[in-house]
Design an enzyme around this catalytic site. Sequence first.
Site, PDB file in Angstrom:
ATOM      1  N   LYS A 108       0.860  -1.189   0.000  1.00  0.00           N
ATOM      2  CA  LYS A 108       0.000   0.000   0.000  1.00  0.00           C
ATOM      3  C   LYS A 108       0.884   1.222   0.000  1.00  0.00           C
ATOM      4  CE  LYS A 108      -4.480   0.833   0.500  1.00  0.00           C
ATOM      5  NZ  LYS A 108      -5.490  -0.166   0.116  1.00  0.00           N
TER       6      LYS A 108
HETATM    7  N1  GLU Z   1      -6.965   0.112  -3.438  1.00  0.00           N
HETATM    8  C1  GLU Z   1      -7.705  -1.082  -3.686  1.00  0.00           C
HETATM    9  C2  GLU Z   1      -7.664  -1.979  -2.468  1.00  0.00           C
HETATM   10  O1  GLU Z   1      -7.402  -1.544  -1.401  1.00  0.00           O
HETATM   11  C3  GLU Z   1      -7.270  -1.774  -4.952  1.00  0.00           C
HETATM   12  C4  GLU Z   1      -5.869  -2.280  -4.928  1.00  0.00           C
HETATM   13  C5  GLU Z   1      -5.412  -2.809  -6.276  1.00  0.00           C
HETATM   14  O2  GLU Z   1      -6.218  -2.869  -7.191  1.00  0.00           O
HETATM   15  O3  GLU Z   1      -4.250  -3.163  -6.372  1.00  0.00           O
HETATM   16  O4  GLU Z   1      -7.971  -3.135  -2.526  1.00  0.00           O
END
Ligand code: GLU
Length: 421
Positions: A108
């Site tokens: 993240k």
């Molecule tokens: N931000 C989204 C999540 O927390 C998508 C992450 C992604 O598609 O890699 O799952």
Amino acid sequence: MENGNGGSLFADALKQFDRAADLMNLDDGMRQVLKSHKREITVNFPVKMDDGSIRVFTGYRFQHNIARGPAKGGIRYHQNVNADEIKTLSFLMTWKCAIAGIPYGGAKGGVKVNPNELSEGELERLSRRFFSEIAPFIGTETDIPAPDVNTNSKIMAWYMDTYSMNVGRSELGIVTGKPVELGGSLGRNEATGRGVAIVADEACKYFLTGGGVKGRTVAIQGFGNVGSYTALILGTEYGAKVVAISDITGAYYNPEGINVKEAFDYVTTHKDLKGFNGGKIISNDELLALNVEILIPAALERSITDKNADKVRAKLVIEAANNPVTPEADEILRKKGISIVPDFLTNSGGVVVSYFEWVQGLYSYFWDLEDVRKALTKVMKNSFADIIKTMEQYKTDMRTGAYILAISKVANATKLRGIYP
Ligand code: GLU
């Protein structure tokens, strides 16, 4: 680090992890491995503002675990972003990808900024500079970012272009959630909300009597990408009665059912719900305490705490946001007989379609919307069923069941690979 709300978010997540690890008798060494982050990156970087001044921003990229494949997860822009939050969210991504059975680990990222205070040019310069700062650790086969809170396909296009310009070729697989014209996938924008709707329908069938979500009353907190698509799809395709919605401008309640298409179109043109007259204005606390069957927190972390959990009257809480329920609130809700569907299942639709996008990009062969939706539905339903099986086997709650399933998948991958050297 403090989260501004008392205590560390990561410590909260570890409590939930340990609950599962205890039940499955996970040994200490493996616990240490799975609780540790592989890599934690903090960058401070300057951006030229429109008035000629320079501002330094702080951003993060945390890579939690890569036993099952490249690190994967979104990047958020928010004034409250901090290391503890990003650390926790990357941890959750590992379990999210494991549950979904997609070949990724967890990551993240985030930048501490209120994007609404930036001009378009400032936003672009900040995005390009941040991506350059983390680029040495990013790669189609190592770590693949995507949108999250306050980031979108336009920003993904800037990231992709920044990276591509530097390596001298167009690198489609470097981020997901790109515009469809640039190697994005059909159905990626709606994917998280569609996943929430699929899970809500399955959860009603399992936890409540009387079938799926059709005709049931729903309150949704948060009307960003996730909340707005959840409302739209639940209301227009699943026949649910969405009686309340909310965003930072307030909560809107209509016992006859909000016209979700109207609300969705309203935020598309106005950016937020301010001035929306399809419901009576109520407070956020009132929304959480509404007498509805299903409550869907789809905003930020920690919206249901020990301060308000007691007032929740829904029978099902479906966590569309990440970490919306604190461990204390979780216990209160469970004691009240409320079933909670955990975040890392509920909101996994986004990363699942990110995976489809990545695969399409690698093959340069793009799917129809119908195929994307069908494949997403299959993954969501299978994940739901797998978690229920584990939950029943261990006679536990759904979050703990989900953790047990996810932990066993990542632990197995770690064992199969062995510890190097
Ligand atoms: N931000 C989204 C999540 O927390 C998508 C992450 C992604 O598609 O890699 O799952």
